[in-house]
Design an enzyme around this catalytic site. Structure first.
Site, mmCIF file in Angstrom:
data_model
loop_
_atom_site.group_PDB
_atom_site.id
_atom_site.type_symbol
_atom_site.label_atom_id
_atom_site.label_comp_id
_atom_site.label_asym_id
_atom_site.label_seq_id
_atom_site.Cartn_x
_atom_site.Cartn_y
_atom_site.Cartn_z
ATOM 1 N N GLY A 1 2.507 -1.694 4.113
ATOM 2 C CA GLY A 1 2.518 -0.165 4.221
ATOM 3 C C GLY A 1 4.484 0.944 3.858
ATOM 4 N N GLY A 2 4.923 1.543 4.659
ATOM 5 C CA GLY A 2 5.996 1.756 4.341
ATOM 6 C C GLY A 2 6.525 0.784 3.345
ATOM 7 C CG ASN B 1 -1.376 1.474 1.676
ATOM 8 O OD1 ASN B 1 -1.724 1.983 0.377
ATOM 9 N ND2 ASN B 1 -2.195 0.961 2.625
ATOM 10 C CD1 TRP B 2 3.126 0.725 -2.872
ATOM 11 C CD2 TRP B 2 3.948 2.572 -4.768
ATOM 12 N NE1 TRP B 2 4.819 0.710 -3.714
ATOM 13 C CE2 TRP B 2 4.205 1.835 -5.680
ATOM 14 C CE3 TRP B 2 3.894 3.240 -6.196
ATOM 15 C CZ2 TRP B 2 4.944 0.787 -6.196
ATOM 16 C CZ3 TRP B 2 4.206 3.221 -6.820
ATOM 17 C CH2 TRP B 2 4.690 1.478 -6.984
ATOM 18 C CE LYS B 3 -0.659 3.515 4.541
ATOM 19 N NZ LYS B 3 0.039 3.609 6.280
ATOM 20 N N GLY C 1 1.746 2.137 10.624
ATOM 21 C CA GLY C 1 3.386 2.497 10.878
ATOM 22 C C GLY C 1 3.967 3.460 11.717
ATOM 23 C CB SER D 1 4.777 -2.199 12.082
ATOM 24 O OG SER D 1 4.599 -1.110 11.825
ATOM 25 C CD GLU E 1 -3.397 5.279 7.014
ATOM 26 O OE1 GLU E 1 -3.129 5.385 5.795
ATOM 27 O OE2 GLU E 1 -2.431 4.727 7.824
ATOM 28 C CD GLU F 1 -3.041 -2.902 7.225
ATOM 29 O OE1 GLU F 1 -2.434 -3.170 6.379
ATOM 30 O OE2 GLU F 1 -4.210 -2.171 6.884
ATOM 31 C CG HIS G 1 -5.571 1.415 4.922
ATOM 32 N ND1 HIS G 1 -5.404 2.312 5.931
ATOM 33 C CD2 HIS G 1 -4.698 1.091 4.686
ATOM 34 C CE1 HIS G 1 -4.006 2.320 6.454
ATOM 35 N NE2 HIS G 1 -3.434 1.223 5.757
HETATM 36 C C1 PEP Z 1 -0.590 -0.303 5.751
HETATM 37 O O1 PEP Z 1 -1.095 1.196 5.881
HETATM 38 O O2 PEP Z 1 -1.989 -0.695 5.866
HETATM 39 C C2 PEP Z 1 0.450 -0.544 6.266
HETATM 40 C C3 PEP Z 1 0.181 -1.776 6.815
HETATM 41 O O3 PEP Z 1 1.353 0.486 7.064
HETATM 42 P P1 PEP Z 1 2.593 -0.233 7.576
HETATM 43 O O4 PEP Z 1 3.281 -1.229 7.015
HETATM 44 O O5 PEP Z 1 3.839 1.233 7.479
HETATM 45 O O6 PEP Z 1 2.022 -0.290 9.387
#
Ligand code: PEP
Length: 253
Positions: free
Chosen positions: A236-237, A9-11, A175, A215, A99, A169, A97
């Site tokens: 994500g990250g 997920n590049w956001k 994050g 994470s 967010e 999640e 998600h």
């Molecule tokens: C996400 O935004 O779906 C996510 C899991 O982010 P991260 O891996 O950065 O925690």
């Protein structure tokens, strides 16, 4: 056997040139040793969907969107609909998600409509659920996640929910660098699978991939993916660095 999936997920990150570069690095690093059974999905920002899809060409990598509208078309400035995604041949869309829930007020009822739109357009929803920290701390996390799944997915018939991917999640792990322990991840995935079993029966519940997100990094991916009910990850990250993302994908082999 359930499909294994690792989705990045590049956001809202990367310019066009950077996105092209990252895609190219991921393609280069996706070597023959990657298990062909695993679906690797790059969920890129809307403006790059088509260029990324074209860039991926015949590679085994797939492209996904990060959201879609609950409407098909019309006066909804700034929105992108599921029929638009279908018209570009986009196979996956992340829905719900945390967010989107937190910053854009998306609730279970709205997400049920978005899930319907995705499925009506033959797009696989990666439906996210998960509890914030205070809910984990007061011990009602299982109840909340059950409610999220029921509110947005349980109106579906068995043959429709079979096409959905669920991503658990925990919000406190997104994050933050804090990852759920393998026990916490497996426990919640088992809760979700049991809920699916109660509603749809064993065969359907056993066919639905449940991804873990929060994470996920190269050094924790393998042990998370070894949990019996964890069928991959939503990343994500770490998906913004080709080497880390591909190391995570290797964790599933
Ligand atoms: C996400 O935004 O779906 C996510 C899991 O982010 P991260 O891996 O950065 O925690």
């Amino acid at each position: 056997m359930r499909t294994k999936i690792v989705a990045g997920n590049w956001k809202m990150n990367k310019t066009l040139i950077e996105a092209t570069q990252l895609t190219s690095e991921v393609m280069t690093l996706t070597g023959a040793e990657i298990n062909g059974e695993t679906k690797i999905v790059l969920c890129v920002p809307f403006p790059y969907l088509l260029s990324t899809k074209n860039q991926l060409g015949n590679s085994p990598l797939l492209v996904g969107a990060q959201n879609c509208s609950e409407h098909d078309s019309g006066a909804y400035t700034g929105e992108v609909s599921a029929p638009m995604l279908k018209s570009m041949g986009i196979p996956y869309v992340i829905l719900g998600h945390s967010e989107r829930r937190q910053y854009f007020g998306e609730d279970g009822k709205l997400l049920a409509k978005k899930v319907d739109k995705a499925l009506a357009n033959a797009i696989i929803p990666i439906f996210c659920c998960g509890e914030p920290l205070d809910v984990r701390e007061n011990g009602t996390h299982e109840t909340l996640v059950r409610t999220q799944v029921e509110a947005s997915l349980f109106h579906l018939a068995a043959d429709a929910i079979r096409k959905v991917v669920i991503a658990y999640e925990p919000v406190w792990a997104i994050g933050t660098g804090k990852t759920a322990s393998t026990q916490q991840a497996q426990d919640m995935h088992a809760v979700i699978r049991k809920l699916l079993t109660t509603k749809y029966g064993e065969a359907v519940a056993q066919s639905i991939p449940i991804l873990y997100g929060g994470s996920v990094k190269p050094d924790n991916a393998k042990e998370l993916f070894e949990c019996p009910d964890v069928d991959g990850g939503l990343v994500g990250g770490a998906s913004l660095k080709a080497r880390d993302f591909i190391e995570i994908v290797r964790g599933i082999n």
